[in-house]
Write an enzyme that holds these catalytic residues in place. Structure first.
Site, mmCIF file in Angstrom:
data_model
loop_
_atom_site.group_PDB
_atom_site.id
_atom_site.type_symbol
_atom_site.label_atom_id
_atom_site.label_comp_id
_atom_site.label_asym_id
_atom_site.label_seq_id
_atom_site.Cartn_x
_atom_site.Cartn_y
_atom_site.Cartn_z
ATOM 1 N N GLU A 213 4.231 1.530 -2.542
ATOM 2 C CA GLU A 213 2.864 2.201 -2.954
ATOM 3 C C GLU A 213 2.968 3.555 -3.328
ATOM 4 O OE1 GLU A 213 -0.680 1.589 -0.441
ATOM 5 O OE2 GLU A 213 0.198 -0.330 0.207
ATOM 6 N N GLU B 153 1.559 -1.030 6.888
ATOM 7 C CA GLU B 153 1.429 0.038 7.460
ATOM 8 C C GLU B 153 0.775 0.001 8.914
ATOM 9 O OE1 GLU B 153 -0.859 2.960 5.311
ATOM 10 O OE2 GLU B 153 0.489 2.884 3.499
HETATM 11 C C1 BGP Z 1 -2.453 2.803 1.697
HETATM 12 C C2 BGP Z 1 -2.956 1.081 1.682
HETATM 13 C C3 BGP Z 1 -3.718 0.552 0.680
HETATM 14 C C4 BGP Z 1 -4.508 1.776 0.064
HETATM 15 C C5 BGP Z 1 -3.806 2.930 -0.104
HETATM 16 C C6 BGP Z 1 -4.757 3.864 -0.702
HETATM 17 O O1 BGP Z 1 -2.337 3.153 2.911
HETATM 18 O O2 BGP Z 1 -1.951 0.540 2.231
HETATM 19 O O3 BGP Z 1 -4.226 -0.614 1.249
HETATM 20 O O4 BGP Z 1 -5.807 1.544 -0.002
HETATM 21 O O5 BGP Z 1 -3.339 3.412 1.135
HETATM 22 O O6 BGP Z 1 -5.741 4.145 0.116
HETATM 23 P P1 BGP Z 1 -7.249 4.402 -0.219
HETATM 24 O O7 BGP Z 1 -7.663 3.387 -0.860
HETATM 25 O O8 BGP Z 1 -8.097 4.863 1.088
HETATM 26 O O9 BGP Z 1 -7.317 5.522 -1.546
#
Ligand code: BGP
Length: 477
Positions: A373, A175
């Protein structure tokens, strides 16, 4: 198209959110080691140096550094085919510009990869998941400086050589795409990507454009290098993207929605089409920004094309429009969609959005796509019986997997893997909380880092195990 029997079911984690052990085995200080815990809706605080009395969650994570064998055994019990991990740059080159790598850091990742292979889990390795040695920010100005690209390539080379023959799927960056000069930037997003606070930047728009360009170039150079070192390497890059809907069918709003959905695709264009897009260079010129595309950069774009795309998907939004005063969407800006529910953290839940994006992206580039993800951050409760009934998480995942299946089986998208974020509870990237839980495995720790660190199976554990065992056929609760 049929779902492949080799479909990569699994999960994704990132070093700074799970490893802890932030100062063990000669690790250097990374950018996320200086960020505190946030609170509901409130951003995490970013420090320029470590201060006493501040809680920095990356320092302890879920102590994966010492629990990885136990955790991998649980992933294997669920039948995982793949696990995406990240390598913390500051474990390998503690200052980023060191001449020699830190052997203790290398050893840790060798053991981790061996453990995955022993359990028949395909490692998918991200080389940059918000983990930059802080020294590179302080001494060189992070990605604004082309020297940092060389240091990044030195690190990539070390890992390609070290893990040659063991790791096939690489991710150059996670990202990098949330810092566009044309949109509202936030401190936390510019910081997690580049270690720089937006509000501190001089010449903000130019800096964001330069960072976006240099990181894109760095990814192409890493792809070329990865192929040179081992032509079996499958080189990918992960983007966090979301579909943006128009608020109504007024053509002005429809156009705005298109442009907002497409906002970050310039980097994907650059990584797939063999050149940095002219439309972006022209757009920059029009607003007085300058990007210097050298001849050697042009070769890098030509020779550093991706083999596959990684897609992180959580939410969708509605494009802002003239005079809009709707509720802001909590993720990448835009407005919330009144037709859809949101998570407790305000992220809009839109399963059809994943099918939309898979189709849109596949038809644009024709490259295989891995969902790298997808998941629901929620508060979980342990019942007196010891059970954790996370039906809401199962519902979210089930609805999204159904759409992924439609993309493959009805729309013929070449999607070859689905990884949940995250298979085990870990520290939230945007809030630093432990209570924003995503896992099939509960970790007994609270937002203050207190707890036994015990791992407990949630209801979703057995559910996902069955999903994998039936290759996605049985999604019933
Ligand atoms: C994505 C990232 C992750 C992860 C996820 C969830 O953008 O790649 O690292 O953290 O988001 O976000 P959060 O942890 O803020 O809920």
């Amino acid at each position: 198209m049929k779902m492949s029997k080799n479909f990569l079911w699994g999960g994704s984690i990132a070093a700074h959110q799970c490893e802890g052990a932030y100062d063990e085995d000669d690790k250097g200080l990374g950018i996320m080691d200086l960020v505190s815990v946030g609170d509901y809706g409130k951003p995490r605080k970013i420090y320029s140096k470590l201060e006493d009395g501040v809680l920095y969650p990356s320092h302890y994570g879920i102590d994966f550094y010492h629990h990885y064998k136990e955790d991998i055994a649980l992933f294997a019990e669920m039948g995982f085919k793949a696990l995406r991990i990240s390598i913390d740059w500051s474990r390998i080159y503690p200052n980023g510009d060191d001449i020699e790598p830190n052997q203790k850091g290398i050893k840790f990742y060798q053991q981790l990869i061996d453990e995955l292979l022993k359990n028949n889990i395909e490692p998918i390795v991200t080389l940059y998941h918000f983990e930059m040695p802080i020294n590179l920010v302080k001494k060189y100005g992070s990605w604004t400086n082309r020297k940092v690209i060389d240091y990044y390539l030195r690190f990539c080379k070390t890992m390609f050589v070290t893990l040659k023959g063991k790791v096939k799927y690489w991710v150059t960056f996670n990202e990098m795409n949330h810092i566009d000069p044309q949109t509202k930037a936030t401190d936390i997003f510019t910081y997690i990507i580049a270690g720089l606070k937006y509000t501190d930047l001089d010449n903000k728009k130019q800096t964001l454009a330069t960072i976006g360009y240099n990181m894109t170039l760095a990814s192409c150079l890493a792809v070329r290098l990865g192929h040179e070192i081992d032509d079996n390497n499958q080189m990918g890059c992960v983007f966090g993207i979301e579909p943006v809907s128009p608020v109504n069918c007024d053509p002005q709003n429809v156009f705005k929605a298109f442009m907002q959905t497409d906002r970050d695709f310039y980097q994907i264009d650059a990584m797939c089409n063999g050149e940095f897009p002219k439309y972006k260079i022209e757009e920059y010129k029009r607003i007085g920004l300058n990007i210097d595309v050298t001849d050697s950069d042009k070769n890098a774009f030509k020779e550093g094309k991706l083999d596959y795309l990684g897609m992180n998907y959580y939410a969708s939004s509605v494009a802002e429009y003239e005079g809009s005063n709707g509720k802001e969407s909590a993720l990448f800006g835009g407005l919330q969609n009144p037709y859809l529910e949101t998570s407790k953290w305000g992220w809009t839940i839109d399963p059809v959005g994943i099918r939309y994006l898979l189709n849109y992206t596949y038809r644009k580039y024709g490259l295989p796509i891995m969902i790298t993800e997808n998941g629901l951050g929620a508060k979980d409760k342990i019942l007196e019986s010891g059970e954790i009934n996370d039906d809401y998480r199962i519902d979210y995942l089930k609805e999204h997997i159904e759409e992924v299946k439609k993309s493959i089986e009805l729309d013929d998208v070449d999607c070859f893997g689905y990884l949940t974020w995250a298979p085990i509870d870990l520290i939230s990237a945007t809030t630093g909380q432990m209570s924003k839980r995503y896992g099939f495995i509960y970790v007994d720790m609270d937002d203050n880092g207190d707890g036994s660190k015990k791992r407990l199976k949630k209801k979703s554990f057995d559910w996902y195990k069955r999903v994998i065992a039936t290759n996605g056929k049985n999604l019933d609760i």
